[in-house]
Design an enzyme around this catalytic site. Structure first.
Site, PDB file in Angstrom:
ATOM      1  N   LEU A  15       0.820  -1.199   0.000  1.00  0.00           N
ATOM      2  CA  LEU A  15       0.000   0.000   0.000  1.00  0.00           C
ATOM      3  C   LEU A  15       0.864   1.264   0.000  1.00  0.00           C
ATOM      4  CD1 LEU A  15      -3.028   0.185  -0.108  1.00  0.00           C
ATOM      5  CD2 LEU A  15      -3.066   0.468   2.361  1.00  0.00           C
ATOM      6  N   SER A  16       2.143   1.113   0.238  1.00  0.00           N
ATOM      7  CA  SER A  16       3.047   2.268   0.323  1.00  0.00           C
ATOM      8  C   SER A  16       3.822   2.463  -0.975  1.00  0.00           C
ATOM      9  CB  SER A  16       4.035   2.058   1.468  1.00  0.00           C
ATOM     10  OG  SER A  16       5.088   3.001   1.386  1.00  0.00           O
TER      11      SER A  16
END
Length: 185
Positions: A15-16
């Site tokens: 997600l980063s």
């Protein structure tokens, strides 16, 4: 014979976008830099909670900065990164829990595929604006990374087992412990 490689741990969450950029650079140069890269799937939400930090996207000035910074870094590092169209929905509503559990079990049972499966999940969310939460999406990423459909299904069926949940929590806790100060200063 040269020096032994140094071990470098990369705690990451797909997600980063910054994790993806670091991942690609480390994978690209690990041999040149003589690094033994240890990939450690982690939940960024757990790190944020533990640190009391807010995601940059929730702070308007940081959100603008991150949007431009990620675009420029992607160009510079030659990583095909693009923010999802519905950024807040992808990040805050969908999240990455199942994907990170899947990567955890891949690390446990097929560590040789962890780099490729991780990259495929990042490509889905950050390059093609595709889902990484639905079973079919995770299976598609695993298959594209070279895992058989049957094996990917078998692993996906086990992402909610106590073993996988505990391993992901332990890895996230280990990442949080790196932030603790040693020596009292």
């Amino acid at each position: 014979m040269g020096p032994l490689p140094r071990t470098l741990e990369l705690f990451y969450d797909v997600l980063s976008p910054y994790s993806w950029l670091a991942f690609e650079v480390l994978c690209r140069y690990k041999n040149i830099w003589n690094v033994s890269l240890q990939l450690r799937p982690t939940l960024i939400a757990g790190i944020m909670k533990d640190s009391g930090n807010q995601p940059p996207a929730l702070l308007p000035r940081k959100a603008l900065y991150v949007k431009n910074d990620v675009r420029l870094l992607g160009q510079y590092l030659q990583v095909p990164i693009h923010l999802p169209k519905d950024f807040f929905f992808v990040i805050f509503e969908k999240g990455s829990l199942t994907a990170m559990r899947f990567l955890t079990i891949v690390k446990l049972e097929h560590p040789e595929l962890l780099e490729k499966v991780s990259r495929e999940l990042w490509m889905r969310v950050w390059s093609r604006d595709e889902d990484i939460t639905e079973p079919q999406s995770i299976l598609a990423a695993a298959e594209k990374a070279g895992m058989s459909t049957g094996r990917a299904r078998e692993l996906l069926e086990r992402v909610s087992t106590p073993q996988v949940k505990n391993q992901l929590k332990e890895t996230t806790d280990a990442a949080c412990k790196y932030g603790e100060r040693k020596g009292g200063s």
